[in-house]
Design an enzyme around this catalytic site. Structure first.
Site: not given
Ligand SMILES: NC(=O)c1ccc[n+]([C@@H]2O[C@H](COP(=O)([O-])OP(=O)(O)OC[C@H]3O[C@@H](n4cnc5c(N)ncnc54)[C@H](O)[C@@H]3O)[C@@H](O)[C@H]2O)c1
Length: 319
Positions: A13, A34-35, A38, A59, A77, A147, A161, A188
């Protein structure tokens, strides 16, 4: 010199892929699980020939074991509103079942652990700016609850934990972050405005645009994660940029940086849209010596080339 082996769940991600780059630069071996729900392989394509890097498509809601790990970074996530609305059940599952599996890896290998939590834990806050001690104002059955509650559960599981299994945990409460590798259609604010500006479309501002947000450039955010990862703090730490902008100011800055002649159009405010969001980062300042360095205009300029390319690819794909 190797620092050990780090696991990044969700490493394909936006944030996870930048974290992979930073950890590799810091001497770690990195395995991403990563699955691709997204995330995108393209975010990791530059690491294809890196011998200290592995990608496992899986996953994490299924139990998994990728061998000995020294540090677990649990980032998997859906994160953007578009994504977690489209994948509500998957969001709840990865925040709960996936989190248990990530924590189990840390427990099994006595690895350190850092989880990406979110400012959404504060909901539509009644305290401003938000300190880590604020418990939040969250609608448990509203459209964002898949979420918000998943992340609140993630935090509860993480501290449990530590309490029951003595896992060495850290919790980053991340506020809006932007930069290269964001999806341009993820709903976003920054990518939406930049895409609209580059295409000459109206910039859609919800409500009167006086609701505020703070925006952290990705390199600042990653620096905060690494400092937190090296600290001994087990309770949540806000990592975000405390400079507050109204959505309208953000739209105007995007027009300035892109040189676009797009106009601003107001649309109805979605349900449960937070009116104000700004981190109190005193804890990060004192504990980690961290604060963001890149202001919004500079960060937008640093992201512009990426967004131009992404918009061009998106337009070509739609033809
Ligand atoms: N970007 C932001 O501004 C922001 C703000 C607050 C929190 N976060 C947190 O940071 C983390 C990353 O966010 P991001 O912006 O990079 O999002 P993103 O969607 O780009 O990355 C999330 C990654 O998680 C993977 N994923 C989802 N479900 C999965 C599963 N069951 N098994 C394996 N992989 C899985 C997706 O394929 C993706 O690559 C998230 O936990 C998000 O909640 C991000």
């Amino acid at each position: 010199m190797s620092q050990g082996r780090a696991l990044i769940t969700g490493g394909a991600g936006f944030l996870g892929s930048h974290l992979a780059d930073a950890l590799l630069a810091d001497g770690w071996n990195v395995v991403v699980v990563d699955n691709l729900l997204t995330g995108r392989r393209a975010n990791l394509a530059h690491l294809r020939n890196e011998p200290r890097f592995e990608f496992v498509e899986k996953d994490i809601c299924q139990p998994f074991d990728v061998g000995k790990i020294d540090y677990v970074f649990h980032f998997a996530s859906p994160a953007s509103p578009e994504d977690y609305h489209a994948h509500g059940i998957e969001t709840l599952r990865v925040g709960s079942i996936g989190t248990f599996h990530a924590l189990e890896v840390a427990r099994k290998y006595s690895a350190k652990y850092l989880v990406s939590s979110t400012s959404e834990c504060y909901g539509d806050p009644l305290e401003h700016p938000q300190k880590e001690t604020y418990w939040g104002h969250v609608n448990p059955v509203g459209p964002r609850s898949v979420y918000d509650e998943a992340k609140r559960f993630t935090e509860a599981a993480t501290v449990a934990y530590r309490r029951y299994h003595n896992v060495d945990v850290r919790i980053a409460r991340i506020f809006n972050t932007y930069g290269p590798r964001m999806q341009i259609r993820d709903g976003r604010v920054v990518p939406t405005f930049v895409r609209q500006a580059l295409l000459g479309e109206d910039l859609t501002v919800f409500g009167d645009g006086n609701q505020t947000r703070s925006f952290c450039y990705v390199s600042d955010e990653i620096d905060g994660f690494l400092r937190l990862a090296n600290s001994d703090e087990h309770l949540p730490v806000n990592i975000g940029n405390p400079n507050e902008f109204t959505i309208l100011e953000c739209a105007q800055l995007v027009l300035k940086v892109t040189g676009s002649r797009s106009r601003i159009r107001n649309e109805p405010l979605p349900q449960d849209d937070p009116k104000q969001r700004r981190p109190d980062i005193n804890k990060a300042r004192q504990l980690l010596g961290w604060e963001p360095k890149i202001d919004l205009e500079t960060g937008l300029r640093l992201s512009l080339e990426y967004f131009k390319k992404a918009v061009a690819e998106d337009t070509a794909a739609a033809r």
